[in-house]
Every structure is written in C-alpha cells, then in structure tokens.
Design a protein around this motif. Structure first.
Motif, PDB file in Angstrom:
ATOM      1  N   ASP A   1     -45.557 -54.237 -42.577  1.00 35.42           N
ATOM      2  CA  ASP A   1     -46.556 -54.743 -41.530  1.00 35.42           C
ATOM      3  C   ASP A   1     -47.992 -54.885 -42.616  1.00 35.42           C
ATOM      4  O   ASP A   1     -48.476 -55.863 -42.673  1.00 35.42           O
ATOM      5  N   TYR A   2     -48.011 -53.912 -43.307  1.00 39.04           N
ATOM      6  CA  TYR A   2     -49.353 -53.814 -43.977  1.00 39.04           C
ATOM      7  C   TYR A   2     -49.134 -52.897 -45.521  1.00 39.04           C
ATOM      8  O   TYR A   2     -48.368 -52.012 -45.230  1.00 39.04           O
ATOM      9  N   VAL A   3     -49.637 -53.216 -46.430  1.00 39.12           N
ATOM     10  CA  VAL A   3     -49.630 -52.470 -47.775  1.00 39.12           C
ATOM     11  C   VAL A   3     -51.075 -52.262 -47.966  1.00 39.12           C
ATOM     12  O   VAL A   3     -51.812 -53.261 -48.105  1.00 39.12           O
ATOM     13  N   LEU A   4     -51.097 -50.918 -48.446  1.00 37.43           N
ATOM     14  CA  LEU A   4     -52.803 -50.596 -48.776  1.00 37.43           C
ATOM     15  C   LEU A   4     -52.624 -50.003 -50.148  1.00 37.43           C
ATOM     16  O   LEU A   4     -51.669 -49.177 -50.490  1.00 37.43           O
ATOM     17  N   SER A   5     -53.416 -50.432 -51.103  1.00 30.56           N
ATOM     18  CA  SER A   5     -53.426 -50.007 -52.432  1.00 30.56           C
ATOM     19  C   SER A   5     -54.698 -49.826 -53.116  1.00 30.56           C
ATOM     20  O   SER A   5     -55.945 -50.960 -53.097  1.00 30.56           O
ATOM     21  N   GLY A   6     -54.922 -48.807 -53.739  1.00 32.06           N
ATOM     22  CA  GLY A   6     -56.159 -48.637 -54.496  1.00 32.06           C
ATOM     23  C   GLY A   6     -55.908 -48.262 -56.032  1.00 32.06           C
ATOM     24  O   GLY A   6     -56.744 -47.660 -56.704  1.00 32.06           O
ATOM     25  N   ILE A   7     -54.598 -48.486 -56.265  1.00 28.14           N
ATOM     26  CA  ILE A   7     -54.058 -48.060 -57.978  1.00 28.14           C
ATOM     27  C   ILE A   7     -54.904 -49.019 -58.789  1.00 28.14           C
ATOM     28  O   ILE A   7     -55.336 -50.193 -58.366  1.00 28.14           O
TER      29      ILE A   7
ATOM     30  N   THR B   1     -59.015 -61.408 -39.910  1.00 32.20           N
ATOM     31  CA  THR B   1     -59.756 -60.904 -38.755  1.00 32.20           C
ATOM     32  C   THR B   1     -59.936 -59.492 -38.798  1.00 32.20           C
ATOM     33  O   THR B   1     -59.430 -58.612 -39.465  1.00 32.20           O
ATOM     34  N   ALA B   2     -60.777 -58.800 -37.726  1.00 38.61           N
ATOM     35  CA  ALA B   2     -61.050 -57.631 -37.669  1.00 38.61           C
ATOM     36  C   ALA B   2     -59.668 -56.931 -37.022  1.00 38.61           C
ATOM     37  O   ALA B   2     -58.903 -57.494 -36.750  1.00 38.61           O
TER      38      ALA B   2
ATOM     39  N   VAL C   1     -56.810 -53.720 -39.798  1.00 42.51           N
ATOM     40  CA  VAL C   1     -55.566 -53.278 -39.453  1.00 42.51           C
ATOM     41  C   VAL C   1     -55.488 -53.528 -37.825  1.00 42.51           C
ATOM     42  O   VAL C   1     -56.251 -53.041 -37.220  1.00 42.51           O
ATOM     43  N   ASP C   2     -54.269 -54.350 -37.508  1.00 42.20           N
ATOM     44  CA  ASP C   2     -54.034 -54.460 -36.119  1.00 42.20           C
ATOM     45  C   ASP C   2     -53.088 -53.371 -35.582  1.00 42.20           C
ATOM     46  O   ASP C   2     -51.886 -53.398 -35.879  1.00 42.20           O
TER      47      ASP C   2
END
Length: 231
Positions: A118-124, A196-197, A41-42
C-alpha cells in the motif's frame, strides 16, 4: 549498556564514515521529517508497508507504532550492521527485516505471499547509485505499488525528480526545513490527482492543517511512460 537512541546514533555515525554515499547524512532523520513524511499515510487503510534502507530504524519504529495490528512492514536493508541492529533491537511480529536490495522488492513480497504494498517508503540515495540499479528499483516499485498506494521518497536534493517522473504519472513535492539536512519530499502515485494528508486530516505537524503540496514542475522527462519489464 547504551540507550536505544545512543546506540542508533553511534551505529549510524560509524556507518556514515564507512559508507557516506550510501547514507548521505551523519545523523538519522529528525522527528520533523518522520512526522512530515508519515502524515501522508492513511493508517486505517494501510496493510502492507515496504521500507527501503531502514538504517537504524528511525522511520521503522514510528511506522510500527502507527500501523494497524494486522498490518505488515517489510524493511529491506543492504547493510549487514543495520540488519543485525534491527533484528536485535526492534521486536515486533509485524516487522520482517530482509537483508537485500530494493531491486528485489517483488521477491521480498512473494516470500510473504504478497503481491502489492500500500505504501513504499524510501530514503536511499538514488542519484549516487548506478543508473541501471536506480531504473530497476523505481520500476519494480511501480509494479509492486497498489494502484491506490503511494511511493514516499525523501532526499536532500531535487536531483531524483526527473527519474521519478519517468516512471510515475503523479509526483508531488514538499520540503522539510527543520531536518538536518533540510529534506526534499516526493509523493509518487500511479494516477494524476491531488495528494492528501492522513486519514485524520492532520498535516505534517499533526496540527490538523492541510499540507501545501506542489505538483512537480514538468521537465524534459516528465511525461510518464509505462514501466518496462525488469525481469
């Protein structure tokens, strides 16, 4: 009164016994996995963060710790126990916990007068849900993701890869061996390019070393196609 961490483990464990296919693991994500995923994530740029299936808030609390003061985090959770836990235990005006499905991500953003994340995080667990639901979630995610944003996915197998490749033009994959269980990471974007990191140049362990990310090998469904309208 149990500590926050103890309460998290107890609640997570009880819900794993009741809904093993929904969680996939008996314990919450490790700090190794959290740091590895969030290194992508930036943080200076991220203003809107969308999280699917926050559970007991292992990623949620760390996202809030790193986010800009003016950023927002919308956490979407279908489990009522987790929703109550997050609303009671995590007090931050930037957090909006929504009791609902990731399939309604666009509606959740509209509630806050937003159009993109800007970001979507998912562990489903995408491979254990009905195919129709999986398709809607991935295509809705594509539609709400900012053109320069990223969809960050962590799973315990590579089975989700072809479904991601059907929707996103660029899918890079990574691996976190120190999580219990070891986790597969997928970084999805609208455009083909190098992952990118974070903006400080830190790698997954914060050492400043660049992560070694591998583009996903093309499969029979690897050619990305424009997402059709899901209504």
């Amino acid at each position: 009164m149990p500590t926050q961490r103890t309460a998290q483990f107890l609640l997570f464990g009880r819900n794993f016994i009741k809904h093993p296919k929904m969680l996939g693991s008996l314990i919450p994500s490790s700090r190794f996995l959290v740091n590895h995923v969030l290194a992508e994530v930036d943080w200076a740029r991220a203003r809107v963060f969308l999280e699917y299936g926050p559970g007991v808030g292992t990623f949620t609390t760390e996202i809030l710790r790193r986010m800009r003061p003016d950023a927002l985090l919308i956490a979407m959770e279908t489990n009522a126990d987790f929703v109550r836990f997050l609303r009671r235990r995590v007090r931050d005006h930037r957090l909006h916990v929504i009791h609902g499905s990731a399939a309604d991500a666009d509606a959740a953003l509209r509630q806050l007068a937003l159009t993109h994340a800007d970001y979507v995080l998912s562990g489903i667990p995408y491979t254990t849900m009905p195919p129709e639901l999986r398709d809607v979630i991935l295509r809705k995610t594509h539609s709400v993701l900012d053109p320069n944003g990223a969809f960050l996915v962590y799973q315990f197998t590579r089975s989700v890869l072809p479904y991601l490749q059907q929707v996103f033009a660029s899918v890079y994959q990574d691996f976190e061996p120190l999580n219990v269980m070891p986790a597969r990471l997928f970084y999805c974007r609208h455009h083909v390019g190098s992952a990118t990191a974070d903006s400080n140049g830190a790698g997954a362990n914060g050492s400043g070393r660049r992560k070694s990310l591998q583009p996903a090998a093309p499969g029979p469904t690897a050619n990305a196609r424009s997402p059709r309208s899901s209504g």
